[in-house]
Design an enzyme around this catalytic site. Structure first.
Site, PDB file in Angstrom:
ATOM      1  N   GLU A  92      -8.026 -19.937 -16.469  1.00  0.00           N
ATOM      2  CA  GLU A  92      -8.431 -20.564 -15.214  1.00  0.00           C
ATOM      3  C   GLU A  92      -9.572 -21.512 -15.571  1.00  0.00           C
ATOM      4  O   GLU A  92     -10.660 -21.065 -15.941  1.00  0.00           O
ATOM      5  CB  GLU A  92      -8.917 -19.519 -14.210  1.00  0.00           C
ATOM      6  CG  GLU A  92      -9.236 -20.178 -12.873  1.00  0.00           C
ATOM      7  CD  GLU A  92     -10.296 -19.469 -12.071  1.00  0.00           C
ATOM      8  OE1 GLU A  92     -10.321 -19.646 -10.848  1.00  0.00           O
ATOM      9  OE2 GLU A  92     -11.125 -18.750 -12.655  1.00  0.00           O
TER      10      GLU A  92
ATOM     11  N   ASP B 210     -10.345 -15.416 -16.433  1.00  0.00           N
ATOM     12  CA  ASP B 210     -11.056 -15.831 -15.230  1.00  0.00           C
ATOM     13  C   ASP B 210     -12.237 -16.741 -15.586  1.00  0.00           C
ATOM     14  O   ASP B 210     -12.986 -16.452 -16.524  1.00  0.00           O
ATOM     15  CB  ASP B 210     -11.577 -14.572 -14.517  1.00  0.00           C
ATOM     16  CG  ASP B 210     -12.220 -14.884 -13.185  1.00  0.00           C
ATOM     17  OD1 ASP B 210     -11.508 -15.291 -12.268  1.00  0.00           O
ATOM     18  OD2 ASP B 210     -13.457 -14.733 -13.080  1.00  0.00           O
TER      19      ASP B 210
ATOM     20  N   ASP C  18      -4.030   3.923   2.750  1.00  0.00           N
ATOM     21  CA  ASP C  18      -5.441   3.624   3.041  1.00  0.00           C
ATOM     22  C   ASP C  18      -5.638   2.173   3.490  1.00  0.00           C
ATOM     23  O   ASP C  18      -6.764   1.708   3.641  1.00  0.00           O
ATOM     24  CB  ASP C  18      -6.331   3.940   1.825  1.00  0.00           C
ATOM     25  CG  ASP C  18      -5.995   3.079   0.609  1.00  0.00           C
ATOM     26  OD1 ASP C  18      -5.039   2.267   0.692  1.00  0.00           O
ATOM     27  OD2 ASP C  18      -6.684   3.211  -0.422  1.00  0.00           O
TER      28      ASP C  18
ATOM     29  N   ASP D 251       0.859  -1.198   0.000  1.00  0.00           N
ATOM     30  CA  ASP D 251       0.000   0.000   0.000  1.00  0.00           C
ATOM     31  C   ASP D 251       0.891   1.243   0.000  1.00  0.00           C
ATOM     32  O   ASP D 251       1.663   1.448   0.938  1.00  0.00           O
ATOM     33  CB  ASP D 251      -0.883  -0.055   1.266  1.00  0.00           C
ATOM     34  CG  ASP D 251      -1.577   1.262   1.562  1.00  0.00           C
ATOM     35  OD1 ASP D 251      -1.780   2.058   0.625  1.00  0.00           O
ATOM     36  OD2 ASP D 251      -1.921   1.477   2.746  1.00  0.00           O
TER      37      ASP D 251
HETATM   38  C1  GLC Z   1     -12.051 -16.978 -10.199  1.00  0.00           C
HETATM   39  C2  GLC Z   1     -11.229 -16.111  -9.278  1.00  0.00           C
HETATM   40  C3  GLC Z   1     -11.970 -15.963  -8.003  1.00  0.00           C
HETATM   41  C4  GLC Z   1     -13.311 -15.315  -8.280  1.00  0.00           C
HETATM   42  C5  GLC Z   1     -14.090 -16.074  -9.338  1.00  0.00           C
HETATM   43  C6  GLC Z   1     -15.250 -15.281  -9.859  1.00  0.00           C
HETATM   44  O1  GLC Z   1     -12.223 -18.246  -9.676  1.00  0.00           O
HETATM   45  O2  GLC Z   1      -9.945 -16.643  -9.113  1.00  0.00           O
HETATM   46  O3  GLC Z   1     -11.247 -15.220  -7.058  1.00  0.00           O
HETATM   47  O4  GLC Z   1     -14.059 -15.276  -7.099  1.00  0.00           O
HETATM   48  O5  GLC Z   1     -13.291 -16.382 -10.455  1.00  0.00           O
HETATM   49  O6  GLC Z   1     -14.823 -14.251 -10.714  1.00  0.00           O
END
Ligand code: GLC
Length: 536
Positions: free
Chosen positions: A257, A196, A15, A11
């Site tokens: 992912e 994602d 904040d 940071d």
């Molecule tokens: C993926 C991310 C996770 C998030 C999810 C929804 O799994 O790594 O952190 O909550 O997608 O976007």
């Protein structure tokens, strides 16, 4: 690849929330650690219902994290240090505060604005959700809206939190607009995109029931033929994005992912015209067990070989219990958000010993390795966060039964002897409290210590560079031992059993996960320069 969970990294403006300024200041730490690239979790304006994975504007930076000028400066500074930068694209869903969703709510049923999302009439006269789909954070994947006329009306789909409505990727405007978002970031010099929730992006037409029972859990690794996960049409989207990445000069990386059912389904995401790599959740979730790890490693390499994609190896991320803690429990495997795992006491010293061995095992495997921030410091999960500071939507949606992912997201300790340990300016309370006893875990404390976990990672990452382009060859070993060569350069022996392992005649020790003499003790790994390298 080093994962930066931005709000917990460093940071710079006091904040209590990590930001781009903090990351810029600490880039030399990452260069010195020896990583090639950083993946930065979402930095876009967001109401933070899911830590930034609820995006309200894809072409800007959240003011808590900085400005677009900070992002440009970060890219330039990272590149000058030889680091590539990968950003996170959350395209299965937007925030419920995104202008598209706000407009869809206001425009009412049947409007073109609603066609960007999945708005449907409920069953049983509107009272029941349109189908049986479930949310990754617990409960139904549908929420009913109040229509502009004030009456309860349609339902909308959200495979994650209600604040994260799913986009309908069948809508041409969605596809075109996300093309533009990709170009926006590639034009600014971003080197890659982490995609994602990739398997969520396509749904079976007509949205048929999945057959989930009332107690169904979101176990996507077990699903076959599920209508809302790993639907084949998702690959059309990924190919489209790959074409955009390939249209740029130089390399642009895509990493998916994709938590799907086994290596074969996963290999579809990394066919030559799709993503370059994909996270290896089979490895991440695997217990500390030699036979099971060996099976995952073999299955991973076998599934990727036909598509020609490199493997990835991941031990922790911002979504699972940190592996120092997992490896110190009776059940050492992982699950998204720590869901549905049997609780047991944690033996942290054992967990750290295994985590250090796992680091040497993982960094010796062929392909790309991911390091989750703090892993290089041997940080444990913070298991005693007070209930009132928990922010992960899992906590509320599970009716306060699953604590969720905050324990692996506690801000990093950089220096000093008390919180905030250099994460923020002295006296500032970080957004999640740090344990008071992290003084010996800080970067400053570990840097000069030859026995520290930080030094172990730095040394391993340096040695690992000479392994590029070499395959692996298993060596004969006892059942509880994993032993393999990477060409002539390296032999890795990891002892996951209860008995010491004789290393006589194996080679000269280059690096050990903990100090030892003679035989290799349990829960340790060693890198050797082999006397008799096996052909890789
Ligand atoms: C993926 C991310 C996770 C998030 C999810 C929804 O799994 O790594 O952190 O909550 O997608 O976007």
């Amino acid at each position: 690849m080093y994962e930066v969970y931005l709000r917990s990294f460093a940071d710079s403006d006091g904040d209590g929330i990590g930001d781009l300024g903090g990351l810029r200041e600490r880039l030399p730490h990452l260069a010195e650690l020896g990583v090639d690239a950083v993946w930065i979790t979402p930095w876009y304006p967001s109401p933070m219902a899911d830590g930034g994975y609820d995006v309200a504007d894809y072409c800007a930076i959240d003011p808590r994290f900085g400005t677009l000028a900070d992002a440009d400066a970060l890219l330039a500074e990272a590149h000058a240090l030889g680091l590539r930068v990968v950003t996170d694209l959350v395209a299965n869903h937007t925030s419920d505060q995104h202008p598209w969703f706000v407009a869809a709510l206001a425009a009412g049923p049947g409007s073109p604005e609603r066609a960007r999302y999945f708005f449907r009439e409920g069953q049983a006269g509107g009272e029941e959700p349109p189908n049986d789909w479930i949310s990754a954070f617990g409960g139904r994947a549908w929420t009913r809206v109040v229509e502009p006329d004030g009456r309860p009306g349609q339902w909308y789909l959200h495979l994650f939190a209600p604040e994260q409505p799913d986009l309908d990727w069948g809508h041409p405007g969605v596809r075109d607009d996300v093309d533009g978002i990709l170009r926006f970031w590639f034009d600014r010099g971003v080197d890659g995109i982490r995609v994602d929730a990739a398997p969520a992006m396509a749904k079976v037409a007509g949205l048929p029931d999945a057959g989930h029972g009332p107690e169904a859990a979101f176990e996507s690794r077990a699903w076959v033929g599920n209508p809302h996960w790993d639907v084949d049409e998702v690959h059309e989207i990924l190919r489209r994005w790959r074409r955009i990445g390939d249209s740029y000069e130089g390399d642009r990386l895509f990493v998916a992912e994709a938590v799907v059912n086994g290596p074969e389904r996963l290999s579809r995401y990394v066919r030559p015209d799709e993503m370059h790599t994909s996270f290896n959740f089979d490895y991440l979730t695997c217990p500390w067990d030699a036979a099971r790890l060996r099976a995952v490693i073999e299955a991973t390499l076998a599934a990727l070989e036909p598509v020609g994609a490199p493997a990835t190896w991941v031990l922790s991320s911002h979504d699972e219990t940190r592996h120092v803690t997992r490896f110190g429990r009776a059940w050492t495997g992982a699950a998204f958000g720590g869901a549905a795992l049997p609780a047991s006491p944690t033996h942290l010293a054992l967990g750290l010993r295994r985590a250090r061995a796992a680091a040497l095992l993982t960094l010796a495997l062929p392909g790309s390795s991911y390091i989750y921030q703090g892993e290089e410091l041997g940080l444990p999960e913070v298991e005693d966060l007070p209930d009132e500071v928990l922010q992960d939507p899992t906590w509320a949606r599970s009716g306060h039964t699953v604590r969720g992912r905050d324990g692996c997201r506690v801000p990093l300790p950089w220096q000093g002897d008390r919180p905030p340990f250099g994460f923020s300016a002295p006296g500032v309370q970080s957004w999640l409290p740090q344990p008071a006893d992290w003084a010996s875990s800080t970067v400053a404390a570990q840097r000069p210590d030859p026995g520290s976990t930080l030094t172990l990672y730095r040394t391993a990452l340096r040695l690992r560079r000479s392994l590029r382009g070499t395959g692996m060859a298993w060596r004969p070993s006892a059942r509880d031992v994993l032993a393999f060569d990477r060409g002539r350069a390296l032999r890795c022996v990891a002892n996951l059993g209860n008995l010491p392992v004789d290393l006589a005649g194996q080679g000269r020790v280059l690096l050990a996960s903990s100090p030892f003499d003679g035989e290799l003790p349990p829960d340790m790994a060693v890198w050797l320069l082999p006397d008799d390298p096996a052909a890789a």
